[in-house]
Design a protein around this motif. Structure first.
Motif, PDB file in Angstrom:
ATOM      1  N   LYS A   1      -9.974 -15.092 -29.349  1.00  0.00           N
ATOM      2  CA  LYS A   1     -11.409 -15.075 -29.599  1.00  0.00           C
ATOM      3  C   LYS A   1     -12.129 -15.257 -28.263  1.00  0.00           C
ATOM      4  O   LYS A   1     -11.830 -16.180 -27.507  1.00  0.00           O
ATOM      5  CB  LYS A   1     -11.794 -16.202 -30.549  1.00  0.00           C
TER       6      LYS A   1
ATOM      7  N   THR B   1      -9.991 -18.271 -26.616  1.00  0.00           N
ATOM      8  CA  THR B   1      -9.476 -19.377 -27.423  1.00  0.00           C
ATOM      9  C   THR B   1      -8.597 -18.786 -28.519  1.00  0.00           C
ATOM     10  O   THR B   1      -8.671 -17.591 -28.811  1.00  0.00           O
ATOM     11  CB  THR B   1     -10.614 -20.208 -28.049  1.00  0.00           C
TER      12      THR B   1
ATOM     13  N   VAL C   1     -19.160 -12.447 -27.763  1.00  0.00           N
ATOM     14  CA  VAL C   1     -18.693 -13.835 -27.804  1.00  0.00           C
ATOM     15  C   VAL C   1     -18.467 -14.239 -29.261  1.00  0.00           C
ATOM     16  O   VAL C   1     -19.296 -13.979 -30.133  1.00  0.00           O
ATOM     17  CB  VAL C   1     -19.704 -14.779 -27.117  1.00  0.00           C
ATOM     18  N   GLY C   2     -17.303 -14.825 -29.517  1.00  0.00           N
ATOM     19  CA  GLY C   2     -16.933 -15.226 -30.865  1.00  0.00           C
ATOM     20  C   GLY C   2     -16.126 -14.176 -31.612  1.00  0.00           C
ATOM     21  O   GLY C   2     -15.653 -14.416 -32.717  1.00  0.00           O
TER      22      GLY C   2
ATOM     23  N   LYS D   1     -12.880 -16.149 -20.864  1.00  0.00           N
ATOM     24  CA  LYS D   1     -12.213 -17.310 -21.432  1.00  0.00           C
ATOM     25  C   LYS D   1     -11.928 -16.999 -22.896  1.00  0.00           C
ATOM     26  O   LYS D   1     -12.821 -16.620 -23.649  1.00  0.00           O
ATOM     27  CB  LYS D   1     -13.085 -18.559 -21.311  1.00  0.00           C
TER      28      LYS D   1
ATOM     29  N   ASN E   1      -5.537 -21.739 -25.171  1.00  0.00           N
ATOM     30  CA  ASN E   1      -6.783 -21.335 -24.530  1.00  0.00           C
ATOM     31  C   ASN E   1      -6.452 -20.870 -23.128  1.00  0.00           C
ATOM     32  O   ASN E   1      -5.531 -21.388 -22.500  1.00  0.00           O
ATOM     33  CB  ASN E   1      -7.759 -22.509 -24.444  1.00  0.00           C
TER      34      ASN E   1
ATOM     35  N   HIS F   1     -14.489 -16.605 -25.864  1.00  0.00           N
ATOM     36  CA  HIS F   1     -15.282 -17.834 -25.797  1.00  0.00           C
ATOM     37  C   HIS F   1     -16.449 -17.669 -24.837  1.00  0.00           C
ATOM     38  O   HIS F   1     -17.566 -18.074 -25.126  1.00  0.00           O
ATOM     39  CB  HIS F   1     -14.400 -19.010 -25.372  1.00  0.00           C
ATOM     40  N   SER F   2     -16.176 -17.060 -23.661  1.00  0.00           N
ATOM     41  CA  SER F   2     -17.246 -16.842 -22.689  1.00  0.00           C
ATOM     42  C   SER F   2     -16.840 -15.754 -21.702  1.00  0.00           C
ATOM     43  O   SER F   2     -15.674 -15.407 -21.579  1.00  0.00           O
ATOM     44  CB  SER F   2     -17.565 -18.132 -21.938  1.00  0.00           C
TER      45      SER F   2
END
Length: 102
Positions: free
Chosen positions: A28, A41, A11-12, A39, A60, A30-31
């Protein structure tokens, strides 16, 4: 659960998700959930923008796990030893069986 735990550590981080319709989304992480739904972004598209003009404004997105073909991650983000240990633990026989065999 092994892959779910692994993806939670990413994540990230920047990843690329290739879908079954040959669209590649880079963004990136996200989750992620237990069904490997993802998900992203800050999404960019790595396909012919003339073929999918509706994706050019995408920022997104939520991607259902069943439409994912591949998830590409940077090699430096992979902790091989951690993955090997987790795979060994997940495939080890339960302790009760080990004790009964003795």
């Amino acid at each position: 659960m092994l892959f779910y735990s692994f993806f939670k550590t990413l994540v990230g981080k920047e990843i690329a998700v290739e879908l079954k319709n040959d669209v590649v989304l880079v963004g990136k992480l996200h989750s992620v959930d237990q069904y490997l739904n993802v998900k992203l972004t800050n999404v960019s598209i790595a396909v012919d923008k003339e073929k999918y003009p509706q994706l050019s404004s995408l920022q997104n997105c939520f991607i259902r796990g069943s439409v994912v073909r591949y998830i590409q991650i940077p090699p430096e983000e992979v902790d091989v030893e951690l993955l090997q240990d987790a795979a060994r633990k997940e495939n080890a026989p339960p302790k009760k069986q080990q004790q009964q065999q003795k």
